[in-house]
Design an enzyme around this catalytic site. Structure first.
Site, PDB file in Angstrom:
ATOM      1  N   HIS A  12       0.829  -1.202   0.000  1.00  0.00           N
ATOM      2  CA  HIS A  12       0.000   0.000   0.000  1.00  0.00           C
ATOM      3  C   HIS A  12       0.867   1.258   0.000  1.00  0.00           C
ATOM      4  O   HIS A  12       0.724   2.136  -0.857  1.00  0.00           O
ATOM      5  CB  HIS A  12      -0.890  -0.050   1.242  1.00  0.00           C
ATOM      6  N   GLU A  13       1.781   1.348   0.963  1.00  0.00           N
ATOM      7  CA  GLU A  13       2.604   2.549   1.083  1.00  0.00           C
ATOM      8  C   GLU A  13       3.599   2.684  -0.063  1.00  0.00           C
ATOM      9  O   GLU A  13       3.949   3.794  -0.469  1.00  0.00           O
ATOM     10  CB  GLU A  13       3.329   2.556   2.425  1.00  0.00           C
ATOM     11  N   HIS A  36       1.948   4.623  -2.817  1.00  0.00           N
ATOM     12  CA  HIS A  36       2.036   6.066  -2.623  1.00  0.00           C
ATOM     13  C   HIS A  36       3.412   6.587  -3.030  1.00  0.00           C
ATOM     14  O   HIS A  36       3.538   7.631  -3.667  1.00  0.00           O
ATOM     15  CB  HIS A  36       1.807   6.420  -1.154  1.00  0.00           C
ATOM     16  N   HIS A  93       3.930   6.637  -6.781  1.00  0.00           N
ATOM     17  CA  HIS A  93       3.076   7.702  -7.304  1.00  0.00           C
ATOM     18  C   HIS A  93       3.800   9.040  -7.185  1.00  0.00           C
ATOM     19  O   HIS A  93       3.869   9.827  -8.146  1.00  0.00           O
ATOM     20  CB  HIS A  93       1.767   7.722  -6.517  1.00  0.00           C
TER      21      HIS A  93
END
Length: 626
Positions: free
Chosen positions: A418-419, A422, A425
């Site tokens: 998940h992290e 980020h 991105h």
């Protein structure tokens, strides 16, 4: 500017999503390990930002001395396009440098919130940031006094100014909510005060509160922490689960009035800014910057209320599997099959994450490997370290950083994926956009993170034939939908309801908060489980509430990523390209438009309904398998 607690901090939730836990149980007394006890390779390397404190201090002084230079443009922006361009470039340059100072100071503080030097440095840069915003507060009002046709002529005749086209369009949309320069200056000066409720909550919940010792599965007394609390909810021993719940929430009960006062302060700040800027409501004010209609928020809540039956059916399934007459909320994290709780060491986790991301292409994989093995990540929980997990970076830096509190569970592995979403991105945005568009919206940010989770789940399902493990993975996905969609919409509904009460002049006390939260909680779960009275205090644990009307993006994002991941996993190369283009676009367009370009329209309920329908199908499949 990207600021923790306001824009970029992307923590996972403690409730049902799960804070991560420490690597070990610490020493024989059950205490958490100190930072010095963790191997260097599992800590982030802040020297990638500055070579040391002297370099940070020198840059701080340089930025502080440069801020007054922005005063020279005041009153002159309507003179020419060249002056506008020079002013905006100078503003963005200093903003980027302040971001870097801010990130370094707060990453250091988050590694040990007890350290007074770290706290002092974080406070200093926060104050400098406020002074910077005070200095540049004239820019937007002045730009908005320039006639539209004049500004168009400036853009056409000034090379480089067209880069700010979307920025100018957004300013024009905001005209009715921007005040005159003197009023904007006064609002900018309130920045430190507005942050105080969130800081009070953080200091209370992270630094000052000490949780009791509780018994673990081995019968040993260990100090409870947010990370260990979640770990204990996985226990097959109901006494361990109940003990962790009562220890955690019983502690929050003792501080509920202080917590409520901080919450009330946050609500009052939200109402003040919304009314000062002529917004219809605090919800309208919060969604306006992303140009998201309030109908999107309301429709999301309505869609979930129309699909509560699968949630309750899932709870009934869990009740049957556990073989209990009464299922408590603290029982709902127990794995349906033992494999759901098997250990996943960090080394194994990062390797599996890399394998799962192959559908996104070699360039994406290269960045992922650099992040996982290049000391971008602070891995394990230590005493004084901030809770949860986040990805946080700055434009003028080699890479973002990831905070974890890893504890060798499959859920932690999903948090890592998940992290990392980020982080990549941010890397792609910063590489392809100017600073002004590097601050992408949270509305798209969580698509990047939950996309990685979707790909990881698919990879794990495809690489095992064991029916029990497959069942465990389906349960993992179903539990994630409960935590990321149902629970976040529940939180979103609570935020909306409590803001409306505050806006109506209803006093916000611990009793008001408790009653409001519990009524909404019961409306979701009905009679499918037992809701112990202490759960009314959940509002006091959720730090995300201090970033108002933020949590709903978890629900919209997992819906969007579930929809888009289906296209990518089908081998649609155009879907991959469109998705990566969205990551590269940063904040250069409104988030709903970016998602439309990527292939999903979040102004319609299709993606949410698709995800909830899939959840129902998975629950039915699990029921048949069991």
């Amino acid at each position: 500017m990207k600021r923790k607690y306001e824009i970029l901090m992307l923590l996972l939730f403690a409730v049902l999503l799960g804070f991560s836990c420490s690597q070990t149980d610490g020493d024989s007394s059950g205490a958490l390990p100190e930072r010095k006890d963790i191997a260097e390779e599992y800590t982030w390397n802040l020297n990638d930002l500055y070579s040391g404190l002297e370099a940070w201090e020198a840059e701080f002084q340089s930025v502080e001395n440069s801020i007054p230079e922005l005063k020279t443009y005041q009153g002159k922006l309507d003179h020419s396009g060249d002056i506008i361009l020079e002013c905006l470039k100078k503003r963005d340059e200093l903003a980027s440098r302040i971001d870097k100072l801010y990130v370094y100071a707060h990453l250091a503080m988050d590694s040990d919130t007890r350290n007074p030097e770290f706290q002092s440095r974080a406070n200093r840069i926060a104050s400098l940031e406020v002074r910077f915003h005070e200095m540049v507060s004239y820019i937007v009002p002045e730009l908005q006094t320039i006639a539209g046709k004049t500004l168009e002529r400036y853009i056409e005749n000034t090379p480089g100014l067209d880069m700010y086209g979307h920025y100018f369009h957004d300013l024009n949309r905001s005209r009715s909510h921007i005040l005159n320069p003197d009023q904007e200056r006064l609002l900018a000066m309130t920045g430190d005060m507005a942050r105080t409720p969130g800081r009070v909550h953080e200091m209370l919940t992270v630094t000052d509160i000490r949780f009791p010792k509780v018994k673990n599965e081995e019968g040993k007394w260990v100090e409870l922490s947010p990370g260990r609390y979640y770990q204990m909810l996985y226990s097959e021993d109901p006494d361990v689960r109940r003990g962790a719940f009562e220890g955690m929430y019983g502690t929050y009960e003792k501080f509920q009035n202080v917590n409520a006062a901080a919450f009330d302060g946050m609500l009052k700040a939200d109402i003040f800014y919304a009314r000062a800027r002529n917004f219809e409501s605090t919800l309208h004010a919060s969604l306006f910057s992303d140009n998201i209609p309030t109908d999107v928020y309301d429709n999301l809540i309505e869609s979930v209320h129309n699909n509560l039956e699968p949630l309750r059916k899932y709870m009934e399934l869990r009740k049957q599997v556990l073989g209990v007459d009464n299922l408590h909320l603290y029982d709902t994290s127990v794995p349906i099959v033992p494999e759901a709780g098997e250990k996943v060491p960090y080394e194994e986790a990062r390797q599996k994450v890399l394998e799962a991301l192959h559908p996104l292409g070699e360039d994406y994989l290269k960045l992922a490997k650099e992040g996982l093995y290049g000391r971008w990540i602070d891995v394990y929980e230590t005493r004084g370290k901030t809770n949860g997990a986040y990805s946080w970076g700055t434009y003028d830096a080699p890479h973002p950083y990831i905070l974890m509190n890893y504890n060798d569970t499959r859920d932690n592995m999903f948090t890592l994926a998940h992290e990392l979403g980020h982080t990549i991105h941010s890397m792609l945005t910063n590489k392809n956009q100017p600073y002004i568009y590097s601050d992408y919206s949270l509305f798209v940010a969580e698509v990047a993170s939950t996309m990685n989770e979707a790909l990881l789940l698919d990879h794990l399902l495809k690489t095992t034939e064991d029916p029990n493990i497959r069942l465990a993975l389906m349960d993992q996905w179903a539990d994630n939908i409960v935590g990321t969609l149902y629970t976040q919409v529940l939180f979103a509904e609570f935020e909306k309801t409590i803001h409306e009460k505050a806006e109506a002049g209803i006093p916000i006390t611990a009793e008001t908060l408790n009653e409001t939260y519990m009524a909404i909680l019961k409306s979701y779960y009905g009679d499918s489980l037992v809701l112990d009275d202490l759960y009314k205090l959940t509002w006091g644990r959720i730090g995300h509430f201090y970033r108002s009307f933020y949590v709903y993006v978890y629900a919209t994002s997992i819906s969007a990523s579930t929809y888009l991941s289906g296209k990518i996993l089908d081998g649609n190369s155009q879907a991959v390209s469109d998705y990566l283009d969205m990551l590269k676009a940063g904040g250069s367009d409104y988030p709903i438009n970016l998602l439309k370009n990527a292939g999903v329209d979040m102004s319609k309920p299709d993606a949410v309904n698709y995800t909830l329908q899939k959840f129902g199908e998975i629950v039915d499949e699990m029921s048949r398998a069991l």
